[in-house]
Design an enzyme around this catalytic site. Sequence first.
Site: not given
Length: 567
Positions: A41, A268, A278
């Site tokens: 994104e 992850r 983020k």
Amino acid sequence: MDDLTPNEEKTTSLNFIESIIEKDIQNHKNEGRVQTRFPPEPNGYLHIGHAKSICLNFGLAQRFNGKCNLRFDDTNPVKEDVEYVDSMMEDVRWLGFEWYGDVHYASDYFDQLYAWAEKMIIKGSAYVDDQTSEQIASQKGTPTLAGQASPYRNRTSAENLDLFRRMKNGEFKDGEKILRAKVDMASPNMHMRDPIMYRIIHKEHHRTGNKWCIYPMYDFTHGQSDYLEGITHSVCTLEFEVHRPLYNWYLDQLIDTEYRPQQIEFARLNLSYTVMSKRKLLELVQNKQVNGWDDPRMPTVCGMRRRGYTAEAIRAFADRIGVAKRDNVIDVSLLEFCVREDLNKKADRLMTVLDPVKLVIENYPAGKIEQVSLENNPEDESRGSREMPFGRELFIERSDFMEDAPKKFFRLTVGGEVRLKGAYIIKAEKLVKDANGTITEIHCSYDAESRSGSGTEASQRKVKATIHWVEASHAVPIEVRLYDRLFNNEDPGGQNEDFKNYLNPDSLQVLNGCLAEPAIRDLKTQDRVQFQRQGYFCVDLDSKPEHIIFNRTVTLKDEWAKINAKE
RNA sequence: UGACCCAUGGUGUAAUGGUAGCACUUCUGAUUUUGGUUCAGCCAGUUAAGGUUCGAAUCCUUAUGGGUCAACCA
């Protein structure tokens, strides 16, 4: 895509995703085709966790002669921006990968997705809900308690279609209506309790402008985008595991082909002594605890690039950490190992003194300067050698001298000998100190017969240590920025307290009185070198010829530091 | 007190019913004109209990521990 270095040759053992793909190929699933995608994104900067995903997805395509797409998942104009699109493309390319064909955007599929939404409305598997988000949330139930049906759940197709078209036409304000899938309000999987497909957002989109005021949700977009691009293996992180039934459900509603993308989830990356979300990285930037996204202390791709990490090192790292489904925290020392391993072979050696103290060779002629030869890289003869001036007055590293040295200290002490790298053996004779007792000069004598490479008996003498130095009249002043781990807690994000409480106050140390050999002037921005005996450094983006600035990428391994720390 | 996922040395990852291996880290030694590099080596592991099997890290059951899920985010 670029060639793999020998280091990156894959071993024979397969990770679980490779096993799945190999099996699929054997079964001629999708005609044996392999196509993956990296679908960020565009709402932030890529970090080392994304790098793992990039290496995985592009790596799978390479390994199985497939293709890997780059797709921006841009379904939320409130959060997304072209600024991020550009930096992400740059980072992917810098890492050494090239996507298949054009860059894709989820927004490319808005028309098709809209048509599919109408199709679902017509067949009765989607409906328009007039309730507020609070009302919908309250009906959703909990993981242990079934949800309740919306009062709007049984609107007719005709009414739903009319309302949805009016949503699209801008007749309603944000939040007034939404389109939901009619799945199962009692599902133990919360994502199946009539998930939202479309919401109204009156906001210009970075690519579609003002064409739309309704935007599809991730779940209604991702699987179909995969389908439209011919993705065979849609690899994502573990938190999307519970989304998989919905991913498949939408495809079941909409398509009829044998081909079907398959979502596969992996764990992850977590790295010790840093944060990877983020949101947290953004917080550090906004609070000015770091100097922007590309601060060399950041685990962002641009930060690591600025710090001097190589793409090869990051790829080797991604390769070594493997891919699995269990939660993991990778020791940052593995990353450091990978970058040292790469730079050891690539980086030319240079002499710089970070914390200088003057060294005067009393029996060396005043005013005389001679040139000594130094090899650029002992690991790579083809890198050749260079000349470096030597004279009566030099600077050496303050830490290379000790007045009261323990027996394990091999370096210079009064009455002791060391070799000046590439030059002569010296013996410290006496000290000059200032009023505070700080050493200002070390006076020594040299053995004129001991010059490196001269072949004399004296030149073959073994001394305990070899130290680096620069000649005083030719020394070039430089600024050096030393970086340490950003946090002093192994898992700053996993504690009860705010992660920012664990920031390492000494993560950045700016050194201004450093001195370098003249060859330093030949370096260009981002060039990487080893400062002899100290570490790997690169020329910072801010560096100018009149003010040369270096970043320390990583220290060399330091046996003495370990011994010293034990005292 | 739901559903789903996961569990192998300090860390990460292999072994796909048949000798628990590799890498990083730690430590020891050799080499070294970088206390770097290189080389050699040490320590160290299948969460637990049952079951299936000639044989289980692997299959089954239960327990324990960890993770994920209740955004008009992705």
